[in-house]
Write a protein that holds these residues in place. Sequence first.
Motif: not given
Length: 299
Positions: A17-42
């Motif tokens: 049950r603890w393992l399942a909870l950890i996996l659930l929290l990890s998946s929720l964090h991954a879902a909340a996290q957004q990753r975008h490809a970006a480019t620009g000029l420094v």
Amino acid sequence: MPRTSREFCQHRPVLLRWLALILLLSSLHAAAQQRHAATGLVLSVDRARHTMVVSTNEVPGYMDAMVMSYTVPDAKSLEPLARGAQIEFTLVVDKDSSHAEDVKVRSYDSAEREPSKASRLQGLEEALRAVRRLKIGQAVPDFSLTDQQNRALHFHQFAGKVIALNFVYTRCALPEYCFRSSNNFAVIQKQYQKRLGKDLELITVTFDPVHDQPGVLRDYARTWKADPATWHFLTGPVSDVERVCDLFGVNYVPDEGLFVHSLHTVVIDREGKLAVNLEGNDFTAQQFADLVGTVLDSK
């Protein structure tokens, strides 16, 4: 069955049950996290604070093009960066924070060069490696050329001002090359109108001086509604033009009456030192305007 094995079996449901909870929290964090490809000029880099300021291109579906400051946890990825570097990176956005990962400098590679023409230009570039090309921070030596009003102009006349400098030839037929470079300067002229002449000057040098005499440059300047008092289109003897081009790494070879050429856009600071030397055309007019602004506002 040994005690430890019996205990494991007794506690197995709880552990699962603890393992399942950890996996659930990890998946929720991954879902909340957004990753975008970006480019620009420094625009600037602060290695001590692990940050960079970037004139960022539009990130489709997330944000418009804008100047942004990014935290970069990986300090090593900041080491190769300098003002004017064109980069790609991953923008990571969590609920309460954001940062940049996988920062890489994008090298310029002209897509318009045909293999035979590219070989000729590469040969010229290799032959000119011994020529003194200025490095960032080096002082620009004085030079004298003739402007579109047929007036002699000396580089030292602009001491204490920031200078944006580019290279074109008026017969260039490719809209994404000389035309785009001139358009970038037209945007600068409009955006910094109140600062032109006071602490900013624009200089465009032709690398086709045989054809681009003052009268031709005057007509070309009118296309861009260039103010001759603050946007100077320069020509002169071939040897003098070559010297200026060599200083900034501008190479060109004749091609059936036209030229195959490299692209460089330069910003020189108030002390007459090279601040930025952009190669290529993989930046927008607004990004270049943002870059000029950082040099104007530097103390």
